[in-house]
Design a protein around this motif. Sequence first.
Motif, PDB file in Angstrom:
ATOM      1  N   ASP A  26       0.829  -1.205   0.000  1.00 63.51           N
ATOM      2  CA  ASP A  26       0.000   0.000   0.000  1.00 63.51           C
ATOM      3  C   ASP A  26       0.862   1.254   0.000  1.00 63.51           C
ATOM      4  O   ASP A  26       0.575   2.216  -0.714  1.00 63.51           O
ATOM      5  CB  ASP A  26      -0.930   0.011   1.212  1.00 63.51           C
ATOM      6  CG  ASP A  26      -2.031  -1.042   1.128  1.00 63.51           C
ATOM      7  OD1 ASP A  26      -2.261  -1.585   0.023  1.00 63.51           O
ATOM      8  OD2 ASP A  26      -2.644  -1.320   2.176  1.00 63.51           O
ATOM      9  N   LYS A  27       1.943   1.226   0.782  1.00 62.38           N
ATOM     10  CA  LYS A  27       2.828   2.396   0.858  1.00 62.38           C
ATOM     11  C   LYS A  27       3.547   2.650  -0.459  1.00 62.38           C
ATOM     12  O   LYS A  27       3.597   3.774  -0.948  1.00 62.38           O
ATOM     13  CB  LYS A  27       3.843   2.225   1.992  1.00 62.38           C
ATOM     14  CG  LYS A  27       3.223   2.345   3.359  1.00 62.38           C
ATOM     15  CD  LYS A  27       4.239   2.118   4.447  1.00 62.38           C
ATOM     16  CE  LYS A  27       3.591   2.189   5.813  1.00 62.38           C
ATOM     17  NZ  LYS A  27       4.549   1.964   6.892  1.00 62.38           N
ATOM     18  N   ILE A  28       4.117   1.583  -1.045  1.00 61.02           N
ATOM     19  CA  ILE A  28       4.846   1.810  -2.296  1.00 61.02           C
ATOM     20  C   ILE A  28       3.888   2.057  -3.460  1.00 61.02           C
ATOM     21  O   ILE A  28       4.229   2.766  -4.394  1.00 61.02           O
ATOM     22  CB  ILE A  28       5.868   0.693  -2.611  1.00 61.02           C
ATOM     23  CG1 ILE A  28       5.203  -0.647  -2.839  1.00 61.02           C
ATOM     24  CG2 ILE A  28       6.937   0.614  -1.540  1.00 61.02           C
ATOM     25  CD1 ILE A  28       6.155  -1.730  -3.323  1.00 61.02           C
ATOM     26  N   ALA A  29       2.678   1.498  -3.392  1.00 56.45           N
ATOM     27  CA  ALA A  29       1.689   1.752  -4.450  1.00 56.45           C
ATOM     28  C   ALA A  29       1.311   3.225  -4.482  1.00 56.45           C
ATOM     29  O   ALA A  29       1.223   3.826  -5.557  1.00 56.45           O
ATOM     30  CB  ALA A  29       0.451   0.885  -4.235  1.00 56.45           C
ATOM     31  N   ARG A  30       1.083   3.806  -3.301  1.00 53.21           N
ATOM     32  CA  ARG A  30       0.755   5.238  -3.240  1.00 53.21           C
ATOM     33  C   ARG A  30       1.928   6.088  -3.718  1.00 53.21           C
ATOM     34  O   ARG A  30       1.756   7.033  -4.471  1.00 53.21           O
ATOM     35  CB  ARG A  30       0.393   5.639  -1.805  1.00 53.21           C
ATOM     36  CG  ARG A  30      -1.007   5.297  -1.400  1.00 53.21           C
ATOM     37  CD  ARG A  30      -1.386   5.959  -0.092  1.00 53.21           C
ATOM     38  NE  ARG A  30      -0.498   5.638   1.017  1.00 53.21           N
ATOM     39  CZ  ARG A  30      -0.629   4.595   1.820  1.00 53.21           C
ATOM     40  NH1 ARG A  30      -1.610   3.744   1.625  1.00 53.21           N
ATOM     41  NH2 ARG A  30       0.212   4.389   2.810  1.00 53.21           N
ATOM     42  N   GLU A  31       3.121   5.739  -3.255  1.00 55.10           N
ATOM     43  CA  GLU A  31       4.290   6.563  -3.563  1.00 55.10           C
ATOM     44  C   GLU A  31       4.699   6.486  -5.033  1.00 55.10           C
ATOM     45  O   GLU A  31       5.123   7.478  -5.618  1.00 55.10           O
ATOM     46  CB  GLU A  31       5.457   6.138  -2.673  1.00 55.10           C
ATOM     47  CG  GLU A  31       6.614   7.103  -2.729  1.00 55.10           C
ATOM     48  CD  GLU A  31       7.581   6.907  -1.580  1.00 55.10           C
ATOM     49  OE1 GLU A  31       8.725   7.335  -1.739  1.00 55.10           O
ATOM     50  OE2 GLU A  31       7.205   6.349  -0.542  1.00 55.10           O
ATOM     51  N   TYR A  32       4.580   5.296  -5.632  1.00 51.96           N
ATOM     52  CA  TYR A  32       5.070   5.104  -6.998  1.00 51.96           C
ATOM     53  C   TYR A  32       3.967   4.826  -8.020  1.00 51.96           C
ATOM     54  O   TYR A  32       4.260   4.553  -9.177  1.00 51.96           O
ATOM     55  CB  TYR A  32       6.105   3.971  -7.027  1.00 51.96           C
ATOM     56  CG  TYR A  32       7.327   4.288  -6.203  1.00 51.96           C
ATOM     57  CD1 TYR A  32       8.267   5.205  -6.643  1.00 51.96           C
ATOM     58  CD2 TYR A  32       7.530   3.695  -4.958  1.00 51.96           C
ATOM     59  CE1 TYR A  32       9.382   5.516  -5.876  1.00 51.96           C
ATOM     60  CE2 TYR A  32       8.647   3.991  -4.187  1.00 51.96           C
ATOM     61  CZ  TYR A  32       9.557   4.905  -4.651  1.00 51.96           C
ATOM     62  OH  TYR A  32      10.661   5.206  -3.892  1.00 51.96           O
ATOM     63  N   GLY A  33       2.701   4.877  -7.609  1.00 49.27           N
ATOM     64  CA  GLY A  33       1.599   4.673  -8.544  1.00 49.27           C
ATOM     65  C   GLY A  33       1.535   3.272  -9.107  1.00 49.27           C
ATOM     66  O   GLY A  33       1.302   3.090 -10.297  1.00 49.27           O
ATOM     67  N   LEU A  34       1.727   2.270  -8.263  1.00 45.70           N
ATOM     68  CA  LEU A  34       1.745   0.875  -8.704  1.00 45.70           C
ATOM     69  C   LEU A  34       0.380   0.212  -8.552  1.00 45.70           C
ATOM     70  O   LEU A  34      -0.360   0.515  -7.624  1.00 45.70           O
ATOM     71  CB  LEU A  34       2.753   0.072  -7.878  1.00 45.70           C
ATOM     72  CG  LEU A  34       4.203   0.524  -7.938  1.00 45.70           C
ATOM     73  CD1 LEU A  34       5.022  -0.197  -6.884  1.00 45.70           C
ATOM     74  CD2 LEU A  34       4.773   0.282  -9.310  1.00 45.70           C
ATOM     75  N   ALA A  35       0.083  -0.714  -9.429  1.00 46.37           N
ATOM     76  CA  ALA A  35      -1.082  -1.588  -9.292  1.00 46.37           C
ATOM     77  C   ALA A  35      -0.581  -2.891  -8.662  1.00 46.37           C
ATOM     78  O   ALA A  35       0.420  -3.443  -9.111  1.00 46.37           O
ATOM     79  CB  ALA A  35      -1.695  -1.865 -10.658  1.00 46.37           C
ATOM     80  N   CYS A  36      -1.268  -3.365  -7.623  1.00 48.86           N
ATOM     81  CA  CYS A  36      -0.833  -4.564  -6.892  1.00 48.86           C
ATOM     82  C   CYS A  36      -1.937  -5.611  -6.885  1.00 48.86           C
ATOM     83  O   CYS A  36      -3.117  -5.269  -6.790  1.00 48.86           O
ATOM     84  CB  CYS A  36      -0.501  -4.208  -5.449  1.00 48.86           C
ATOM     85  SG  CYS A  36       0.754  -2.961  -5.248  1.00 48.86           S
ATOM     86  N   ASN A  37      -1.555  -6.890  -6.956  1.00 47.10           N
ATOM     87  CA  ASN A  37      -2.510  -7.984  -6.809  1.00 47.10           C
ATOM     88  C   ASN A  37      -1.807  -9.227  -6.277  1.00 47.10           C
ATOM     89  O   ASN A  37      -0.628  -9.453  -6.550  1.00 47.10           O
ATOM     90  CB  ASN A  37      -3.239  -8.283  -8.125  1.00 47.10           C
ATOM     91  CG  ASN A  37      -2.309  -8.792  -9.194  1.00 47.10           C
ATOM     92  OD1 ASN A  37      -1.215  -8.286  -9.363  1.00 47.10           O
ATOM     93  ND2 ASN A  37      -2.734  -9.789  -9.935  1.00 47.10           N
ATOM     94  N   TRP A  38      -2.548 -10.002  -5.475  1.00 46.64           N
ATOM     95  CA  TRP A  38      -2.016 -11.222  -4.878  1.00 46.64           C
ATOM     96  C   TRP A  38      -2.168 -12.396  -5.836  1.00 46.64           C
ATOM     97  O   TRP A  38      -3.180 -12.522  -6.508  1.00 46.64           O
ATOM     98  CB  TRP A  38      -2.755 -11.552  -3.582  1.00 46.64           C
ATOM     99  CG  TRP A  38      -2.341 -10.700  -2.440  1.00 46.64           C
ATOM    100  CD1 TRP A  38      -2.964  -9.585  -1.979  1.00 46.64           C
ATOM    101  CD2 TRP A  38      -1.186 -10.885  -1.615  1.00 46.64           C
ATOM    102  NE1 TRP A  38      -2.281  -9.057  -0.917  1.00 46.64           N
ATOM    103  CE2 TRP A  38      -1.194  -9.842  -0.667  1.00 46.64           C
ATOM    104  CE3 TRP A  38      -0.163 -11.829  -1.587  1.00 46.64           C
ATOM    105  CZ2 TRP A  38      -0.198  -9.721   0.299  1.00 46.64           C
ATOM    106  CZ3 TRP A  38       0.822 -11.717  -0.622  1.00 46.64           C
ATOM    107  CH2 TRP A  38       0.804 -10.670   0.307  1.00 46.64           C
ATOM    108  N   ASP A  39      -1.149 -13.255  -5.861  1.00 46.66           N
ATOM    109  CA  ASP A  39      -1.159 -14.517  -6.595  1.00 46.66           C
ATOM    110  C   ASP A  39      -0.636 -15.559  -5.617  1.00 46.66           C
ATOM    111  O   ASP A  39       0.575 -15.802  -5.547  1.00 46.66           O
ATOM    112  CB  ASP A  39      -0.266 -14.397  -7.836  1.00 46.66           C
ATOM    113  CG  ASP A  39      -0.231 -15.673  -8.656  1.00 46.66           C
ATOM    114  OD1 ASP A  39      -1.055 -16.577  -8.411  1.00 46.66           O
ATOM    115  OD2 ASP A  39       0.636 -15.763  -9.554  1.00 46.66           O
TER     116      ASP A  39
END
Length: 93
Positions: A26-39
């Motif tokens: 969540d922190k790096i997604a906000r800071e770097y604009g990343l989309a994240c998903n679990w596999d």
Amino acid sequence: MADINIVQTHNLTPERARAAAQEVADKIAREYGLACNWDGDVLRFERSGVNGALTLGDQQAAMEINLGLLMGAFAPSIRAKVTEKMQRVFAGA
């Protein structure tokens, strides 16, 4: 392509490790604009010029980040920030 590999040990239950991984994501997604998903036990993330994964093990979390040419110039800064976040979230938990 620049690669960043960070391994952080932890003594967390699988549920707490997953929650800690989500906090880092969540922190790096906000800071770097990343989309994240679990596999499964792997949290994958990406955006233009950046992709990688945070893999949870029984007593460690391993982050691998692949940076494109333009983002490669920021590798030292990104490595320092992500390392600090992983240490705080996994070791400090």
